[in-house]
Design a protein around this motif. Structure first.
Motif, PDB file in Angstrom:
ATOM      1  N   ALA A   1       0.728  -1.180   0.144  1.00 28.70           N
ATOM      2  CA  ALA A   1       0.153   0.043   0.056  1.00 28.70           C
ATOM      3  C   ALA A   1       0.879   1.400  -0.108  1.00 28.70           C
ATOM      4  O   ALA A   1       2.052   1.092   0.700  1.00 28.70           O
ATOM      5  N   GLU A   2       0.519   2.179  -0.613  1.00 28.89           N
ATOM      6  CA  GLU A   2       1.039   3.525  -0.872  1.00 28.89           C
ATOM      7  C   GLU A   2       0.202   4.689  -0.172  1.00 28.89           C
ATOM      8  O   GLU A   2      -1.127   4.555  -0.127  1.00 28.89           O
ATOM      9  N   GLU A   3       0.726   5.480   0.776  1.00 32.34           N
ATOM     10  CA  GLU A   3       0.195   6.404   1.721  1.00 32.34           C
ATOM     11  C   GLU A   3      -0.552   7.486   0.671  1.00 32.34           C
ATOM     12  O   GLU A   3      -0.133   7.821  -0.333  1.00 32.34           O
ATOM     13  N   GLY A   4      -1.888   7.516   1.041  1.00 34.75           N
ATOM     14  CA  GLY A   4      -2.914   8.492   0.192  1.00 34.75           C
ATOM     15  C   GLY A   4      -3.480   7.769  -0.947  1.00 34.75           C
ATOM     16  O   GLY A   4      -4.531   8.518  -1.341  1.00 34.75           O
ATOM     17  N   LYS A   5      -3.065   6.508  -1.297  1.00 38.31           N
ATOM     18  CA  LYS A   5      -3.747   5.916  -2.404  1.00 38.31           C
ATOM     19  C   LYS A   5      -4.741   4.953  -2.159  1.00 38.31           C
ATOM     20  O   LYS A   5      -4.614   4.214  -0.941  1.00 38.31           O
ATOM     21  N   THR A   6      -5.791   4.778  -2.692  1.00 44.22           N
ATOM     22  CA  THR A   6      -6.980   3.764  -2.281  1.00 44.22           C
ATOM     23  C   THR A   6      -6.461   2.651  -2.486  1.00 44.22           C
ATOM     24  O   THR A   6      -5.737   2.332  -3.610  1.00 44.22           O
TER      25      THR A   6
END
Length: 542
Positions: A374-379
């Motif tokens: 997961a990447e910060e800020g991405k859904t």
């Protein structure tokens, strides 16, 4: 006996119809203990209510039994069954209630059925449905299922959002999962909200000191670590900063932590109330009603809202119960994914401590697909789509490698290909050679491009079959460029990508897969650049 008509009706969705058909086909093929895995919010209760309704006529006068383990689940099941068919006679068996005598469908608690005299009083069961069937490996469930004939051929259907159990044993109960729907499918089809993750980092939270028991972190030690580290105040601050306008649910490991988390939220102006398992039934119902009405913005709970809790307006989930169990994680986060008017997405605040020796579940565990990190800020959907694009590039690269082997044999030259299929060799950043196909033929011509002169044909511009064109182009490449820049096995290709390479990729929007080497990144840059150059030029054909 419940016999009043419900005010709400439920027409099954296409995937719900498919799940029922999969069960019926599975039973017809000879297996009788079959499971369906549907994400939280997919309507498991609706599915098995329609299933029971459809199956009754084929049971020869026998009845359907729905087994659940929580009061909320029992009441929900009875309500949905009546919504599907208001003429059904639905009986509830739990604690002091014993309304099974004239019922078509009996909804019973596993705790009550675990008492021998209570289950022995129930007869003529021809269909068994187990809600939250990931609990079915427990001894109480096994005794009940054996008594009612699950292991002797009675059709049995299990429904859950996650077919995992920390102490194992589910394979001893369920013979097959006949239908499975991924959360990403539900999001893409608009049945669930997308979810955006954000880490709440607490540097003073040391999870390395928390032991593991039964496959997960010990609740008491975890609760103490959260309270001692100041994590609850950090959660309250994060809620104000990122979710001040959202209704939310906080999951904690202990009752004391749930109560303390509510106090921390109230101290920063957020109306919050705790709920827990041993809380008085009337008090808990009243608290949940206040939350649904909007009088309480945030519920904090000690693992009582993971199942049977339905409040679609919930748009923030705080996982203040770090877990090694993907199944538990899915159950927690799933509480916030139901769509509701004015709700565009769900926010996941994931409490993180200092570097941990434990492998903790995270947002990517919501899906059964491999989507990387997961990447910060991405859904979740954005992460999945970007991963799919990267995998497509990898598959294309693998295909090119195969083609290289067949086309170029033992060539030492590093051949590349643009997205539209044009083969080329990079000589320098300002010069490359490529092949163009003669229209209407299987013959190719060589072209050279330089930044200074653009595209130029060679003096000998004869069309050639592909093998000859490749050999001739390689000969020209060796004559025009230093070997280090065109050699497939050049030593620099195996080193780590340089900051300059990675910076360039970020600027022009080239995704870089994890574990890429300097050579891999150089190829991505060259393919992108050459593709852009050729796409902007009119290629000569003669």
């Amino acid at each position: 006996m419940i016999a009043t008509a419900a005010t709400e009706t439920f027409t099954p969705r296409p995937y719900q119809v498919e799940a029922i058909e999969a069960l019926r086909q599975g039973w017809a093929s000879g297996s009788n203990r079959l499971a369906v895995v549907l994400p939280t919010g997919a309507g498991k209760t609706v599915v098995f209510s329609h299933l029971a309704h459809q199956m009754l006529d084929s049971l020869g006068g026998r009845r359907a039994l729905v087994i659940a383990h929580r009061e909320e689940l029992i009441e929900q099941a009875a309500s949905k069954l009546l919504a599907v068919d208001p003429m059904l006679r639905v009986g509830i068996v739990k604690a002091a209630r014993d309304d099974h005598h004239d019922a078509d469908v009996i909804v019973a608690s596993v705790q009550t059925l675990a008492v021998a005299r209570r289950r022995e009083a129930i007869r003529d069961i021809g269909l068994i449905i187990v809600d939250e069937c990931h609990h079915a490996a427990a001894r109480s469930y096994m005794e009940v299922l054996q008594h009612f004939g699950s292991f002797d051929g009675v059709p049995t259907a299990g429904f859950t959002a996650t077919m995992t159990r920390t102490d194992g044993g589910l394979a001893d109960v369920w013979q097959d999962v006949v239908f499975r729907l991924d959360i990403l499918d539900m999001i893409s089809d608009g049945y669930l909200c997308d979810v955006r993750g954000k880490a709440v980092s607490v540097d003073t939270l040391d999870l390395n000191k928390v032991r593991t028991r039964g496959g997960d972190l010990v609740d008491g030690q975890l609760g103490k670590a959260l309270e001692d580290s100041g994590a609850l105040d950090a959660i309250a601050k994060a809620y104000v900063d990122h979710a001040a306008d959202r209704a939310g649910v906080v999951f904690t490991p202990t009752v004391a932590t749930a109560q303390a988390a509510a106090e921390s939220l109230r101290s920063v102006g957020i109306t919050a109330a705790p709920v827990w398992g041993d809380m008085g039934r009337d008090e808990r119902r009243a608290t949940l009603a206040r939350y649904v009405a909007g009088d309480v913005q945030v519920l904090t709970n000690c693992m009582v809202l993971t199942e049977g809790f339905d409040a679609p307006h919930t748009s923030c989930i705080v996982v203040a119960r770090p877990t090694k169990s993907p199944g538990l994680y899915v159950q927690m986060v799933g509480r916030g994914l139901r769509p509701a008017p004015g709700k565009s997405d769900a926010l996941l605040l994931d409490v993180m401590g200092a570097a941990s020796r434990h492998k903790l579940a995270s947002m990517v565990d919501l899906t059964g697909r491999e989507i990387g990190e997961a990447e910060e800020g991405k859904t979740l959907r954005q992460v999945a789509e970007e991963h799919a694009a990267t995998e497509t590039r990898r598959a294309l690269a693998a295909q090119i490698e195969v083609e290289e082997i067949s086309l170029f044999g033992e060539s030492a030259i590093r051949w590349l290909r643009t997205e539209d299929g044009t083969w080329f060799i990079r000589l320098t950043s300002a010069q490359f050679l490529f092949l163009v196909r003669d229209p209407g033929t299987r013959l190719y011509r060589m072209r050279r491009w330089t930044e200074a002169t653009g595209i130029q044909p060679p003096k000998d511009d004869l069309p050639r079959p592909l093998p000859e064109a490749l050999a001739w182009l390689e000969e020209q490449a060796r004559a025009l460029a230093p070997k280090a820049f065109v050699a497939r096995q050049a030593r620099w290709r195996q080193s780590k990508p340089s900051p300059k390479q990675l910076g360039l990729c970020r600027r022009v929007g080239i995704p870089v897969p994890r574990a890429s080497t300097a050579g891999d990144v150089a190829d991505l840059i060259d393919q992108d650049r050459v593709g852009r150059v050729l796409g902007q030029l009119i290629r000569p054909t003669a």
